[in-house]
Design a protein around this motif. Structure first.
Motif, PDB file in Angstrom:
ATOM      1  N   SER A  14       0.582  -1.388   0.224  1.00 27.27           N
ATOM      2  CA  SER A  14       0.191   0.260  -0.233  1.00 27.27           C
ATOM      3  C   SER A  14       1.213   1.135  -0.081  1.00 27.27           C
ATOM      4  CB  SER A  14      -0.519   0.239   1.532  1.00 27.27           C
ATOM      5  OG  SER A  14      -1.667  -0.898   1.182  1.00 27.27           O
ATOM      6  N   HIS A  15       0.270   2.241  -0.417  1.00 25.45           N
ATOM      7  CA  HIS A  15       1.198   3.500  -0.420  1.00 25.45           C
ATOM      8  C   HIS A  15       0.154   4.234   1.088  1.00 25.45           C
ATOM      9  CE1 HIS A  15       2.453   2.563  -4.542  1.00 25.45           C
ATOM     10  NE2 HIS A  15       3.234   3.031  -3.823  1.00 25.45           N
ATOM     11  N   VAL A  16       0.981   4.991   1.642  1.00 27.99           N
ATOM     12  CA  VAL A  16       0.944   5.763   2.690  1.00 27.99           C
ATOM     13  C   VAL A  16       1.618   6.950   2.995  1.00 27.99           C
ATOM     14  CG1 VAL A  16      -0.356   3.922   3.961  1.00 27.99           C
ATOM     15  CG2 VAL A  16       1.904   5.077   4.214  1.00 27.99           C
ATOM     16  N   ARG A  17       0.914   8.335   3.366  1.00 31.73           N
ATOM     17  CA  ARG A  17       1.922   9.385   4.098  1.00 31.73           C
ATOM     18  C   ARG A  17       1.616   9.689   5.497  1.00 31.73           C
ATOM     19  NH1 ARG A  17      -0.447  12.972   0.208  1.00 31.73           N
ATOM     20  NH2 ARG A  17      -2.504  12.326   0.824  1.00 31.73           N
ATOM     21  N   TYR A  18       2.811   9.918   5.918  1.00 29.16           N
ATOM     22  CA  TYR A  18       3.588   9.875   7.205  1.00 29.16           C
ATOM     23  C   TYR A  18       2.392  11.417   8.250  1.00 29.16           C
ATOM     24  CZ  TYR A  18       5.543  10.637  11.215  1.00 29.16           C
ATOM     25  OH  TYR A  18       5.578  10.643  13.281  1.00 29.16           O
ATOM     26  N   VAL A  19       1.546  11.438   8.225  1.00 29.01           N
ATOM     27  CA  VAL A  19       0.974  13.334   8.152  1.00 29.01           C
ATOM     28  C   VAL A  19       1.739  13.950   8.860  1.00 29.01           C
ATOM     29  CG1 VAL A  19      -1.268  11.579   8.303  1.00 29.01           C
ATOM     30  CG2 VAL A  19      -0.194  12.243  10.819  1.00 29.01           C
ATOM     31  N   ASP A  20       2.404  13.391   9.693  1.00 33.25           N
ATOM     32  CA  ASP A  20       3.249  14.529  10.383  1.00 33.25           C
ATOM     33  C   ASP A  20       4.378  15.291   9.387  1.00 33.25           C
ATOM     34  OD1 ASP A  20       1.783  13.833  13.179  1.00 33.25           O
ATOM     35  OD2 ASP A  20       3.379  12.297  13.520  1.00 33.25           O
ATOM     36  N   THR A  21       4.653  14.834   8.902  1.00 30.83           N
ATOM     37  CA  THR A  21       5.975  15.142   8.049  1.00 30.83           C
ATOM     38  C   THR A  21       5.588  15.330   5.810  1.00 30.83           C
ATOM     39  OG1 THR A  21       7.584  13.098   7.528  1.00 30.83           O
ATOM     40  CG2 THR A  21       7.887  15.157   9.679  1.00 30.83           C
ATOM     41  N   GLY A  22       4.515  14.253   6.200  1.00 27.00           N
ATOM     42  CA  GLY A  22       4.349  14.688   5.220  1.00 27.00           C
ATOM     43  C   GLY A  22       5.476  13.299   3.911  1.00 27.00           C
ATOM     44  N   THR A  23       5.345  12.250   5.038  1.00 31.23           N
ATOM     45  CA  THR A  23       6.642  11.408   3.887  1.00 31.23           C
ATOM     46  C   THR A  23       5.748  10.500   3.279  1.00 31.23           C
ATOM     47  OG1 THR A  23       8.581  11.121   5.318  1.00 31.23           O
ATOM     48  CG2 THR A  23       8.632   9.468   4.330  1.00 31.23           C
ATOM     49  N   ILE A  24       6.196  10.681   2.231  1.00 28.33           N
ATOM     50  CA  ILE A  24       4.862   9.054   0.640  1.00 28.33           C
ATOM     51  C   ILE A  24       6.584   8.148   1.140  1.00 28.33           C
ATOM     52  CG2 ILE A  24       4.097   9.077  -0.651  1.00 28.33           C
ATOM     53  CD1 ILE A  24       3.405  11.956  -1.634  1.00 28.33           C
ATOM     54  N   GLY A  25       4.618   6.479   1.367  1.00 26.15           N
ATOM     55  CA  GLY A  25       6.280   5.698   1.162  1.00 26.15           C
ATOM     56  C   GLY A  25       5.398   4.034   0.928  1.00 26.15           C
ATOM     57  N   LYS A  26       5.881   3.332   0.451  1.00 24.99           N
ATOM     58  CA  LYS A  26       5.380   1.858  -0.236  1.00 24.99           C
ATOM     59  C   LYS A  26       5.371   1.251   0.668  1.00 24.99           C
ATOM     60  CE  LYS A  26       6.712  -1.462  -3.354  1.00 24.99           C
ATOM     61  NZ  LYS A  26       7.318  -1.735  -4.441  1.00 24.99           N
ATOM     62  N   VAL A  27       4.274   0.350   1.590  1.00 27.18           N
ATOM     63  CA  VAL A  27       4.455  -0.305   3.023  1.00 27.18           C
ATOM     64  C   VAL A  27       5.559  -1.523   2.548  1.00 27.18           C
ATOM     65  CG1 VAL A  27       3.403  -1.671   4.713  1.00 27.18           C
ATOM     66  CG2 VAL A  27       2.404   1.434   3.864  1.00 27.18           C
ATOM     67  N   LEU A  28       6.809  -1.889   2.623  1.00 27.04           N
ATOM     68  CA  LEU A  28       7.892  -3.252   2.601  1.00 27.04           C
ATOM     69  C   LEU A  28       7.512  -4.305   3.783  1.00 27.04           C
ATOM     70  CD1 LEU A  28      10.799  -1.401   2.484  1.00 27.04           C
ATOM     71  CD2 LEU A  28       9.421  -2.284   0.856  1.00 27.04           C
ATOM     72  N   ASP A  29       6.539  -3.161   5.152  1.00 26.93           N
ATOM     73  CA  ASP A  29       6.629  -4.420   6.256  1.00 26.93           C
ATOM     74  C   ASP A  29       5.974  -3.539   7.647  1.00 26.93           C
ATOM     75  OD1 ASP A  29       6.906  -7.031   7.604  1.00 26.93           O
ATOM     76  OD2 ASP A  29       9.065  -6.153   8.270  1.00 26.93           O
ATOM     77  N   MET A  30       4.356  -4.824   8.466  1.00 30.86           N
ATOM     78  CA  MET A  30       3.777  -4.818   9.032  1.00 30.86           C
ATOM     79  C   MET A  30       4.077  -5.146  10.379  1.00 30.86           C
ATOM     80  SD  MET A  30       0.551  -4.261   7.006  1.00 30.86           S
ATOM     81  CE  MET A  30      -0.028  -5.437   6.984  1.00 30.86           C
ATOM     82  N   LYS A  31       3.758  -4.072  11.593  1.00 29.06           N
ATOM     83  CA  LYS A  31       3.850  -5.164  12.498  1.00 29.06           C
ATOM     84  C   LYS A  31       3.402  -4.907  14.182  1.00 29.06           C
ATOM     85  CE  LYS A  31       8.272  -3.389  14.592  1.00 29.06           C
ATOM     86  NZ  LYS A  31       9.839  -2.873  15.136  1.00 29.06           N
TER      87      LYS A  31
END
Length: 98
Positions: A14-31
């Motif tokens: 999934s592609h997400v945006r970190y709301v605090d900094t606007g960093t956008i990236g693809k999810v590589l792993d989850m825990k």
């Protein structure tokens, strides 16, 4: 199940945006640790609290051939542009040396 700030389920790739900094990236792993979801993003290779990211729609994801890993962080560019707006020069900054 790991969910974002809007309680939408996050999946790998999934592609997400970190709301605090606007960093956008693809999810590589989850825990899940201590009942909190975390996602690892490809751009930074860092873990982010899932409740602080938002899933992006396909229309929010733009392909580019510029930048590291052929990606452009639009929010980062906007922040840099705002920094230039706040820049103040001394009155003698344009003087030559001669």
């Amino acid at each position: 199940m790991v969910v974002d700030a809007r309680d939408l389920e996050i999946t790998l790739d999934s592609h997400v945006r970190y709301v605090d900094t606007g960093t956008i990236g693809k999810v590589l792993d989850m825990k899940t640790e201590n009942e909190k979801g975390w996602v690892k993003l490809d751009k930074t290779e860092l873990w982010y609290l899932a409740s602080r990211v938002e899933l992006l729609d396909e229309k929010d994801i733009k392909e580019s051939r510029w930048g590291e890993n052929n990606e452009v962080d639009i929010e980062d560019l906007k922040e840099k542009a705002l920094d230039f707006n706040d820049l103040e020069l001394a009155t003698d900054a344009g003087n030559g040396g001669g």
